[in-house]
Design a protein around this motif. Structure first.
Motif, PDB file in Angstrom:
ATOM      1  N   GLU A 151      -3.638   0.886  -0.382  1.00  0.00           N
ATOM      2  CA  GLU A 151      -2.915   1.424   0.776  1.00  0.00           C
ATOM      3  C   GLU A 151      -3.249   2.900   0.921  1.00  0.00           C
ATOM      4  OE1 GLU A 151       1.151   0.608  -0.175  1.00  0.00           O
ATOM      5  OE2 GLU A 151       1.263   2.151  -1.712  1.00  0.00           O
ATOM      6  N   ASP A 152      -3.211   3.366   2.159  1.00  0.00           N
ATOM      7  CA  ASP A 152      -3.438   4.786   2.440  1.00  0.00           C
ATOM      8  C   ASP A 152      -2.100   5.517   2.436  1.00  0.00           C
ATOM      9  OD1 ASP A 152      -6.173   4.428   2.727  1.00  0.00           O
ATOM     10  OD2 ASP A 152      -6.020   4.046   4.881  1.00  0.00           O
ATOM     11  N   VAL A 153      -2.042   6.627   1.691  1.00  0.00           N
ATOM     12  CA  VAL A 153      -0.813   7.417   1.637  1.00  0.00           C
ATOM     13  C   VAL A 153      -1.144   8.879   1.943  1.00  0.00           C
ATOM     14  CG1 VAL A 153       0.375   5.896   0.021  1.00  0.00           C
ATOM     15  CG2 VAL A 153      -1.056   7.732  -0.866  1.00  0.00           C
ATOM     16  N   GLU A 154      -0.160   9.573   2.474  1.00  0.00           N
ATOM     17  CA  GLU A 154      -0.315  10.987   2.789  1.00  0.00           C
ATOM     18  C   GLU A 154       0.168  11.833   1.611  1.00  0.00           C
ATOM     19  OE1 GLU A 154      -1.633  12.558   5.489  1.00  0.00           O
ATOM     20  OE2 GLU A 154      -2.293  10.584   6.200  1.00  0.00           O
ATOM     21  N   GLU A 155      -0.673  12.778   1.210  1.00  0.00           N
ATOM     22  CA  GLU A 155      -0.284  13.688   0.126  1.00  0.00           C
ATOM     23  C   GLU A 155      -0.821  15.084   0.452  1.00  0.00           C
ATOM     24  OE1 GLU A 155      -1.605  14.653  -4.348  1.00  0.00           O
ATOM     25  OE2 GLU A 155      -1.205  12.523  -4.008  1.00  0.00           O
ATOM     26  N   ARG A 156       0.069  16.031   0.630  1.00  0.00           N
ATOM     27  CA  ARG A 156      -0.303  17.410   0.959  1.00  0.00           C
ATOM     28  C   ARG A 156      -1.192  17.470   2.209  1.00  0.00           C
ATOM     29  NH1 ARG A 156      -3.665  19.300  -2.207  1.00  0.00           N
ATOM     30  NH2 ARG A 156      -4.313  17.299  -3.063  1.00  0.00           N
ATOM     31  N   SER A 157      -0.855  16.628   3.183  1.00  0.00           N
ATOM     32  CA  SER A 157      -1.547  16.527   4.479  1.00  0.00           C
ATOM     33  C   SER A 157      -2.928  15.871   4.374  1.00  0.00           C
ATOM     34  CB  SER A 157      -1.679  17.898   5.156  1.00  0.00           C
ATOM     35  OG  SER A 157      -2.675  18.697   4.553  1.00  0.00           O
ATOM     36  N   TYR A 158      -3.277  15.327   3.205  1.00  0.00           N
ATOM     37  CA  TYR A 158      -4.540  14.605   3.032  1.00  0.00           C
ATOM     38  C   TYR A 158      -4.245  13.110   2.861  1.00  0.00           C
ATOM     39  CZ  TYR A 158      -6.465  19.243   2.108  1.00  0.00           C
ATOM     40  OH  TYR A 158      -6.831  20.558   2.214  1.00  0.00           O
ATOM     41  N   THR A 159      -5.129  12.269   3.370  1.00  0.00           N
ATOM     42  CA  THR A 159      -4.999  10.826   3.185  1.00  0.00           C
ATOM     43  C   THR A 159      -5.730  10.424   1.913  1.00  0.00           C
ATOM     44  OG1 THR A 159      -4.882  10.449   5.579  1.00  0.00           O
ATOM     45  CG2 THR A 159      -5.440   8.564   4.187  1.00  0.00           C
ATOM     46  N   VAL A 160      -5.020   9.778   0.996  1.00  0.00           N
ATOM     47  CA  VAL A 160      -5.626   9.334  -0.265  1.00  0.00           C
ATOM     48  C   VAL A 160      -5.395   7.833  -0.425  1.00  0.00           C
ATOM     49  CG1 VAL A 160      -5.371  11.571  -1.392  1.00  0.00           C
ATOM     50  CG2 VAL A 160      -3.546   9.897  -1.598  1.00  0.00           C
ATOM     51  N   LYS A 161      -6.323   7.192  -1.104  1.00  0.00           N
ATOM     52  CA  LYS A 161      -6.236   5.755  -1.360  1.00  0.00           C
ATOM     53  C   LYS A 161      -5.403   5.510  -2.614  1.00  0.00           C
ATOM     54  CE  LYS A 161      -8.897   3.251   1.532  1.00  0.00           C
ATOM     55  NZ  LYS A 161      -8.414   2.029   2.218  1.00  0.00           N
ATOM     56  N   ARG A 162      -4.545   4.490  -2.530  1.00  0.00           N
ATOM     57  CA  ARG A 162      -3.777   4.101  -3.710  1.00  0.00           C
ATOM     58  C   ARG A 162      -4.048   2.621  -3.971  1.00  0.00           C
ATOM     59  NH1 ARG A 162       2.176   6.181  -3.838  1.00  0.00           N
ATOM     60  NH2 ARG A 162       2.448   4.746  -2.079  1.00  0.00           N
ATOM     61  N   PHE A 163      -4.828   2.343  -5.028  1.00  0.00           N
ATOM     62  CA  PHE A 163      -5.154   0.976  -5.424  1.00  0.00           C
ATOM     63  C   PHE A 163      -4.125   0.471  -6.436  1.00  0.00           C
ATOM     64  CE2 PHE A 163      -9.053   3.168  -4.284  1.00  0.00           C
ATOM     65  CZ  PHE A 163      -9.671   2.283  -3.422  1.00  0.00           C
ATOM     66  N   VAL A 164      -3.906   1.274  -7.476  1.00  0.00           N
ATOM     67  CA  VAL A 164      -2.896   0.979  -8.489  1.00  0.00           C
ATOM     68  C   VAL A 164      -1.614   1.672  -8.048  1.00  0.00           C
ATOM     69  CG1 VAL A 164      -2.304   1.147 -10.927  1.00  0.00           C
ATOM     70  CG2 VAL A 164      -4.706   0.920 -10.244  1.00  0.00           C
ATOM     71  N   HIS A 165      -0.586   0.905  -7.757  1.00  0.00           N
ATOM     72  CA  HIS A 165       0.618   1.467  -7.163  1.00  0.00           C
ATOM     73  C   HIS A 165       1.457   2.205  -8.208  1.00  0.00           C
ATOM     74  CE1 HIS A 165       0.335  -1.642  -3.664  1.00  0.00           C
ATOM     75  NE2 HIS A 165      -0.676  -0.805  -3.711  1.00  0.00           N
ATOM     76  N   ASP A 166       1.935   3.365  -7.835  1.00  0.00           N
ATOM     77  CA  ASP A 166       2.612   4.242  -8.792  1.00  0.00           C
ATOM     78  C   ASP A 166       4.043   4.578  -8.373  1.00  0.00           C
ATOM     79  OD1 ASP A 166       1.947   5.746  -6.599  1.00  0.00           O
ATOM     80  OD2 ASP A 166       1.350   7.523  -7.732  1.00  0.00           O
ATOM     81  N   HIS A 167       4.726   3.607  -7.762  1.00  0.00           N
ATOM     82  CA  HIS A 167       6.124   3.837  -7.399  1.00  0.00           C
ATOM     83  C   HIS A 167       7.003   3.938  -8.645  1.00  0.00           C
ATOM     84  CE1 HIS A 167       4.347   1.580  -3.908  1.00  0.00           C
ATOM     85  NE2 HIS A 167       4.776   2.671  -3.308  1.00  0.00           N
ATOM     86  N   THR A 168       6.524   3.377  -9.758  1.00  0.00           N
ATOM     87  CA  THR A 168       7.234   3.482 -11.035  1.00  0.00           C
ATOM     88  C   THR A 168       6.268   4.053 -12.077  1.00  0.00           C
ATOM     89  OG1 THR A 168       6.603   1.286 -11.868  1.00  0.00           O
ATOM     90  CG2 THR A 168       8.550   1.406 -10.451  1.00  0.00           C
TER      91      THR A 168
END
Length: 489
Positions: free
Chosen positions: A212-229
């Motif tokens: 999934e694509d997530v926004e971090e510090r105004s940059y779009t980064v890919k998240r393959f391994v989810h880190d909600h926990t």
């Protein structure tokens, strides 16, 4: 660590030496039957093969050097950042005092600042304190390449503890790890394997499907391994399973990992392990209503759900239940008399598994004592999950320390370690006064067993040192805050 160094020498370096020696004996016999030219050619080939293991291209990558990559403080984003770059062409650009990675479809031949990670079908994840034996990748890739395993996303060999530990704590904590090796084989039998992040071989295409694509510090980064926990491998397991990917445990000891050498570092590790299961369970519960899986094999799907539920919820339910059971003196009755006895078959099987893993049958006593000592720590992790669920504030990822000296434990946990057996002792005395002899004896035994665990696995001297230092630090922080408030006023 001296123990892991000796293991590496014995099971990696000396194993290579034995293979080379056996090959040398074979070649000596073979060369005699060949002509001079054939022997020379064969010798040249074998010498090159001998050099190959020592000719390794090693490169390093540090994501936080680049402004447009993730700077999140967790292990998952290390993997996500690099996997997102695999197979791409990038140029390093310096802008406004910061370094950037810019993706390019075409890079001129005269460009010097090129970063081009090679494309790959699989990747291996490995903790810094883990060791893989020879053949790990060869064997696991062979299994993944079989047509029947085209739907397998992750394959691993559950890691074992290094043999001959230096302390009783390291030995017994390692024993609980080695028991997990057996348990995880049962998980695979019910299609309920969980990815354990210490080592694994991962199909990159599978990770791309849950990215999934997530926004971090105004940059779009890919998240393959989810880190909600903080247990990102467990969370990603549910994500992969939900969309039809399988995970496998290969039943061979090909990976070994270090056990925390002292109570302070063990506390950090086990508290992290206990934090996240409650948060991931709703995702598992939602995936249960997968009608495709239900229609294919309802019994297997139900078994998978129950085993995964146990994995996610057992730390919370067992520790809270045991705390209630030992904190209250119930009246003696047939029901309460049988309650403790229900655990006997479980611990008899546990002791048998210990002996199968080259531990003593009697080590079950130390394992049980350690589990009692871990109650406050496990509950600490559970409460962090509850706090994150209520507030939405994600728990900080705490790495297990890799230090030469002893890791100090937080004084609040140590205070709980001291008070808990005292409370149980008081509860048992109160029960005896009330005439609840059977239940009170059960509580009293646990009180003594936890006292034993505290003495053997932590130590009175260490408890005194860490509590004293922790209280002094808390007082100094409070005094500094009061001084800052006065200055601000």
């Amino acid at each position: 660590d001296e123990n892991s160094d000796l293991f590496f020498i014995k099971y990696v370096i000396l194993d290579m030496y034995k293979n080379i020696k056996e090959k040398s004996i074979f070649l000596q016999k073979e060369l005699v039957r060949l002509s001079f030219n054939e022997a020379t050619q064969l010798a040249s080939i074998e010498i090159q093969k001998l050099k190959n293991p020592f000719k390794v291209n090693v490169s390093s990558f540090e994501r936080k050097q680049f402004e447009n990559l993730s700077h999140a403080p967790n292990k998952a984003m290390n993997l996500n950042s690099y996997i997102g770059l695999i197979g791409g062409k990038f140029v390093k650009k310096h802008r406004n005092g910061k370094e950037f990675l810019i993706k390019k479809d075409y890079i001129p031949s005269d460009e010097k600042n090129i970063f081009q990670p090679r494309d790959a079908k699989y990747c291996v994840t490995l903790d810094a304190d883990s060791i893989l034996l020879q053949g790990y990748i060869r064997k696991l890739v062979y299994i993944l390449e079989r047509p029947k395993n085209k739907d397998v996303a992750v394959i691993q060999t559950p890691y074992s503890a290094f043999p001959r530990p230096n302390s009783l704590l390291e030995k017994i904590a390692g024993a609980t790890t080695d028991i997990q090796y057996i348990i995880h084989q049962g998980f695979t039998a019910f299609n309920a394997t969980f990815w354990v992040g210490a080592n694994a071989l991962i199909r990159i295409d599978a990770l791309k499907e849950i990215s999934e694509d997530v926004e971090e510090r105004s940059y779009t980064v890919k998240r393959f391994v989810h880190d909600h926990t903080v247990i990102e491998d467990t969370e990603s397991t549910i994500d992969l399973s939900t969309i039809g990917w399988r995970l496998l445990n290969h039943p061979e000891r090909l990976a070994y990992s270090a056990t925390p050498p002292d109570f302070g570092s063990l506390l950090i590790q086990r508290c992290r392990w206990a934090n996240g299961g409650l948060l991931i369970f709703p995702k598992l519960f939602k995936s249960f209503f997968n009608w495709k899986k239900i229609s294919q094999n309802p019994i297997l799907h139900l078994g998978e759900f129950f085993i995964r539920s146990h994995y996610l919820l057992s730390i919370a339910l067992v520790n809270i239940g045991l705390l209630i059971l030992l904190g209250i003196s119930f009246e003696d009755s047939v029901d309460t008399a049988w309650l403790p006895l229900t655990a006997i078959p479980y611990y008899l099987l546990y002791a048998r598994d210990l002996s199968l893993n080259n531990y003593r049958f009697s080590d079950i006593i130390n394992v049980y004592a350690l589990n009692l000592v871990l109650i406050p720590i496990n509950l600490g992790g559970v409460f962090k999950s509850i706090h994150q669920g209520l507030t939405g504030k994600q728990s900080a990822f705490a790495r297990t320390p890799k230090v030469l000296d002893r890791t100090a434990a937080p004084w609040g946990y140590l205070l709980a370690e001291v008070l808990l057996p005292i409370i149980w002792l008081a509860s048992s005395i109160y029960g005896i006064i009330k005439g609840h002899y059977m239940n009170s004896t059960f509580i009293l035994a646990h009180s003594f067993l936890m006292f034993y665990g505290v003495l053997r696995f932590i130590g009175l001297k260490e408890i005194y040192e860490d509590i004293s230092a922790g209280i002094k630090l808390s007082i100094s922080i409070k005094e500094k805050e009061d001084l800052d408030h006065k200055r601000a006023a």
